[in-house]
Design an enzyme around this catalytic site. Structure first.
Site, PDB file in Angstrom:
ATOM      1  N   HIS A   1       0.821  -1.197   0.000  1.00 18.80           N
ATOM      2  CA  HIS A   1       0.000   0.000   0.000  1.00 18.80           C
ATOM      3  C   HIS A   1       0.863   1.257   0.000  1.00 18.80           C
ATOM      4  O   HIS A   1       2.050   1.210   0.292  1.00 18.80           O
ATOM      5  CB  HIS A   1      -0.991   0.024   1.183  1.00 18.80           C
ATOM      6  CG  HIS A   1      -0.370   0.209   2.531  1.00 18.80           C
ATOM      7  ND1 HIS A   1      -0.013  -0.840   3.325  1.00 18.80           N
ATOM      8  CD2 HIS A   1      -0.065   1.332   3.228  1.00 18.80           C
ATOM      9  CE1 HIS A   1       0.493  -0.386   4.453  1.00 18.80           C
ATOM     10  NE2 HIS A   1       0.480   0.934   4.424  1.00 18.80           N
TER      11      HIS A   1
ATOM     12  N   GLU B   1      -3.823   4.079   1.147  1.00 20.99           N
ATOM     13  CA  GLU B   1      -4.198   4.323   2.537  1.00 20.99           C
ATOM     14  C   GLU B   1      -4.305   5.828   2.762  1.00 20.99           C
ATOM     15  O   GLU B   1      -3.325   6.561   2.624  1.00 20.99           O
ATOM     16  CB  GLU B   1      -3.146   3.744   3.481  1.00 20.99           C
ATOM     17  CG  GLU B   1      -3.425   4.015   4.945  1.00 20.99           C
ATOM     18  CD  GLU B   1      -2.303   3.538   5.857  1.00 20.99           C
ATOM     19  OE1 GLU B   1      -2.265   4.004   7.002  1.00 20.99           O
ATOM     20  OE2 GLU B   1      -1.466   2.712   5.427  1.00 20.99           O
TER      21      GLU B   1
ATOM     22  N   GLU C   1      -2.250  10.765 -12.200  1.00 20.14           N
ATOM     23  CA  GLU C   1      -2.014  10.657 -13.638  1.00 20.14           C
ATOM     24  C   GLU C   1      -2.962   9.619 -14.206  1.00 20.14           C
ATOM     25  O   GLU C   1      -3.245   8.598 -13.577  1.00 20.14           O
ATOM     26  CB  GLU C   1      -0.569  10.237 -13.891  1.00 20.14           C
ATOM     27  CG  GLU C   1      -0.197  10.113 -15.346  1.00 20.14           C
ATOM     28  CD  GLU C   1       1.266   9.728 -15.527  1.00 20.14           C
ATOM     29  OE1 GLU C   1       1.663   9.547 -16.686  1.00 20.14           O
ATOM     30  OE2 GLU C   1       2.006   9.592 -14.535  1.00 20.14           O
TER      31      GLU C   1
END
Length: 125
Positions: free
Chosen positions: A6, A53, A120
């Site tokens: 993460h 997260e 992006e």
């Protein structure tokens, strides 16, 4: 094998950030409070193992410098995806993105989350 699990980013308003990332296509998973008292929200894109997260601390002021970092999502049809985001009130940049895509340039665009983190968008097959 080592896995990349993460990425954590700090946010100033968890509800606003969760709503933004849900518009991008993320799904909200677990929400909890860390032992340090931070509010945590884990989001993921369906079919991906990596989580985003979101961390909120009431005593931490979020100030994201321009171009500090970005995440990237790949989509099969960038024009359709960006039109959906625009219809959801999200500004796409650079301006004139749709015209640039029809002129043969690489199909890449950006959006900013509520705290200024860049996302992006790339067209992938």
């Amino acid at each position: 094998m080592i896995k990349f699990l993460h990425t954590r980013i700090r946010v100033s308003n968890p509800e606003e950030s969760i709503a933004f990332y849900e518009k991008v296509g993320f799904e909200l998973g677990e929400q909890k409070t860390s032992p340090q008292g931070n509010q945590l929200a884990f989001l993921h894109l369906p079919g991906n193992e990596h989580f985003l997260e979101l961390t909120y601390s009431p005593d931490y002021e979020v100030n994201v410098p321009e171009d500090l970092m970005h995440t990237c999502v790949g989509v099969p049809d960038i024009i359709e995806y960006c039109e959906k985001l625009e219809n959801d009130g999200i500004e796409i940049w650079p301006s004139g993105w749709k015209e640039k895509f029809t002129s043969g340039e690489r199909k890449m665009a950006f959006i900013d989350d509520p705290d200024g983190y860049e996302v992006e968008i790339l067209e992938v097959s």
